[in-house]
Enzyme design. Structure first.
Site: not given
Ligand code: NAP
Ligand code: GLV
Length: 313
Positions: A228, A276
């Site tokens: 983000r 994005h």
């Molecule tokens: P997720 O499965 O919820 O994983 C989040 C990870 O971040 C987990 O390992 C979590 O730790 C860690 N985390 C959260 N808060 C933290 C903190 N304060 N300190 C250290 N580590 C922390 O999320 P995801 O599905 O992988 O997605 C991640 C992010 O990618 C989304 O939230 C979104 O913003 C972004 N995204 C962007 C796009 C795009 O097109 N640009 C698309 C999809 C997603 P734990 O393992 O300990 O819980």
């Molecule tokens: C896109 O940014 C998502 O969070 O899936």
């Protein structure tokens, strides 16, 4: 089962068609302002407050993305917006992990093999061989080891460079050196050559990509932000590029989207900008996952991907 759908700038008819195919018994409708008729589920991306506020009929809200910062922002601005009766459920992978792995691996390999520099040489018609970056010190650090970060870290590790990962709670992943919690943050950053951010945007992670963080990386490090825009202190990146602490950055997300035409990032040749798109929401995979979870919830079963509202992801 009654389902409300809201996803701006999407082909709503195609989504409703696919949901109808997956859940033939469902009563589906696209939400319109003023619609307060009861529903069991809402399927949304960046919904307006009016759609959800006061809706105690909902069992679950399905977020058509992995990140829930926008919808949780409604709750932070005005507590009580999200109905207490409803679980908030995010997409889990649905084809995004592979897209993220492609995007981040592409950027890492571009930096490792110095393709940007070769492109500059080509524009100057110069035939010159650059010293390769030593792979064994080309350490890649992945912030966030969730559904997407874990897949990205493993995809990059397949190319043989050292890969570190950072999460909130301790994780063990084959081939990745893992770090957890604030106490291990500096050890995670120490000497990292490419920092890739896949954290959720929460009150704890905002502004994490800042001067202090950059100062712990190897001199001339690379930054990849696919999470983000609110993670990055933009002025700090411009200063780190000017000082050479950061050599180049690949950014897919921005504080303001679309990135305004007068934003200084557009002028900076060392910043690669994409709109994005690093991991798009894929309709077929998303409908299949959401429909499966709705059916399970109607049977009284539990499902994965439920957001912890206090934690923020
Ligand atoms: P997720 O499965 O919820 O994983 C989040 C990870 O971040 C987990 O390992 C979590 O730790 C860690 N985390 C959260 N808060 C933290 C903190 N304060 N300190 C250290 N580590 C922390 O999320 P995801 O599905 O992988 O997605 C991640 C992010 O990618 C989304 O939230 C979104 O913003 C972004 N995204 C962007 C796009 C795009 O097109 N640009 C698309 C999809 C997603 P734990 O393992 O300990 O819980
Ligand atoms: C896109 O940014 C998502 O969070 O899936």
């Amino acid at each position: 089962m009654k389902i409300l759908f809201y996803m701006p700038h999407s082909d709503a008819a195609a989504w409703l068609h696919d949901f109808a195919r997956a859940l033939p018994e469902a009563d589906l409708r696209e939400w319109q302002p003023g619609d307060t008729e009861p529903a069991d589920f809402a399927v949304v991306w960046r919904p307006p407050r009016e759609m959800l506020a006061g809706r105690e009929d909902l069992r679950a809200i399905f977020n058509l993305g992995a990140g829930v910062d926008a919808i949780l922002g409604l709750e932070h601005e005005q507590p009580g917006t999200l109905p207490r009766s409803a679980q908030l459920i995010r997409l889990e992978d649905t084809g995004m992990a592979l897209q993220m792995a492609e995007y981040v691996t592409h950027a890492v390999l571009r930096y490792l093999r110095r393709f940007d520099e070769y492109q500059t040489l080509q524009s100057e018609r110069r035939w010159e061989v650059l010293d390769p970056h030593p792979r064994e010190t080309f350490t890649v650090g992945v912030l966030g080891l969730g559904v997407l970060g874990t897949h990205v870290a493993q995809a990059v590790a397949a190319f043989g460079m050292p890969v570190r990962g950072y999460s909130r709670s301790a994780r063990q992943i084959d081939g990745i050196t893992t770090f957890a919690g604030e106490a291990q943050f500096d050890a995670f950053l120490d000497g990292v050559k490419v920092l890739a951010n896949l954290l959720p945007h929460t009150p704890d992670t905002g502004d994490v990509l800042n001067t202090r963080t950059f100062s712990k990386l190897a001199k001339g490090a690379y930054l990849i932000n696919v999470a983000r825009g609110g993670h990055l202190v933009e002025q700090d990146l411009l200063e780190a590029l000017a000082s050479g602490q950061i050599a180049a950055a690949t950014l897919d997300v921005f504080r303001e989207e679309p990135l305004p035409p007068d934003h200084p990032f557009w002028q900076e040749s060392r910043i690669t900008i994409t709109p994005h798109i690093s991991a798009l929401t894929l309709r077929e995979e998303s409908v299949a996952q959401v429909a499966r979870k709705m059916t399970a919830l109607m049977r009284g079963e539990t499902v994965s991907g439920v957001v912890d509202i206090e934690r923020g992801y």
